[in-house]
Design a protein around this motif. Sequence first.
Motif, short mmCIF file in Angstrom:
data_model
loop_
_atom_site.label_atom_id
_atom_site.label_comp_id
_atom_site.label_asym_id
_atom_site.label_seq_id
_atom_site.Cartn_x
_atom_site.Cartn_y
_atom_site.Cartn_z
N THR A 218 0.82 -1.21 0.00
CA THR A 218 0.00 0.00 0.00
C THR A 218 0.86 1.26 0.00
N SER A 219 1.97 1.24 0.75
CA SER A 219 2.84 2.42 0.77
C SER A 219 3.46 2.65 -0.60
N PHE A 220 3.78 1.58 -1.31
CA PHE A 220 4.30 1.73 -2.67
C PHE A 220 3.23 2.31 -3.60
N LYS A 221 1.99 1.84 -3.44
CA LYS A 221 0.90 2.35 -4.27
C LYS A 221 0.68 3.84 -4.05
N ASN A 222 0.87 4.28 -2.81
CA ASN A 222 0.60 5.68 -2.46
C ASN A 222 1.72 6.63 -2.86
N SER A 223 2.83 6.07 -3.33
CA SER A 223 3.94 6.89 -3.82
C SER A 223 3.89 6.91 -5.34
N PRO A 224 3.67 8.06 -5.97
CA PRO A 224 3.52 8.11 -7.43
C PRO A 224 4.65 7.43 -8.19
#
Length: 268
Positions: A218-224
Amino acid sequence: MKKGIFVLATVLSMSMGLSMASYAGSWEHDSKGWWYLTDEYKYPVSQWKNIKDNWYYFNSRGYALIGWQWLDGKAYFFNDGSNKSFPYAAMLKNTKSPDGYDLNGEGAWTQNGVVMTKSGQAGLAVAQVIGGENPGERADLFLRLNEYRRSKGLPEMVVSNELMAAAQLRAGESAVSFAHTRPDGQDFYTVSNITDHYVGVSEILTMDNTSSTEIKITSFKNSPKHNELMLQSENFIENLPASTIYAGVGYYYSNGYYYVAMLFGHQK
C-alpha cells in the motif's frame, strides 16, 4: 484439529486390487503408493485421518499423500521418507520441512509464527525458489505485486532468482543507508553485478515498523514514482524493445524496522 465426514469405500470397490489376505488396521501398498485398511476392512478417501497419533491425508483414490500439499488453503508437508522422526507419509509438525520451512504444531507452513495462506500453489512455488532469509514474506510481496498488476490489466512480472538475491542484499543495505545508493556510495544497480544480465533496472524501497506485507504494498501504491515502477509496462524503458519484466524482492528486519527492496529489470 482436522475433522470431517469420513468417506469410506468398501474393499471390493477398490481400484488398487487389495487382496483378501490383507489385515484390518494395517498399511498396504502397490506401485502407486500406500493406503490404510481400517478395522472395518475399508479405506479412507479424500480425507484427513489420525493413525496412532499422526495425521495423514488420503486422496480421492485412497492413497496417502506425500511431500508438499495445499489443503484447506494451507501448506503441509507429508513425510517423503527424509525425516526419520515421523512415519512415512505422516504430516510433519513442530519442525522444519526438508527444504527448510517452518511447520507449526498444526503442521501448517509458517513464517515468523504466521501461517502462510495462499490461494492455490503459487505462493509455495515462488517461496521454494527463493534463497536466503524470509522466503514467505518475499513470496507474499511478489504475489501481491502481480495481483496489483493483474487488477490494472498488466501482465505479471516473472520471478528472477538473481534479482531475488540482489534485492535481499539491497534490503539489508537499506538498513545501513536508506537510499538508492549503497553504503559504499555506489549506485544500487551495482549490487551483485545484475547489469551483466539485466537492462533497464529500477528499484523501490520502503521501511516501517510493521511486519505487514499488505501495508508495504500500500505504501508503494501511495507513492507516485513507486506506483509507476510497479505498474510499468513491458515497453516502459525508452529505446528498449518491449520484453518480459523480471523482479526480485528483499525483506529485512533490523532494530525494530522492516525494510523492503524490489528490483525490476529486462533480460539482456
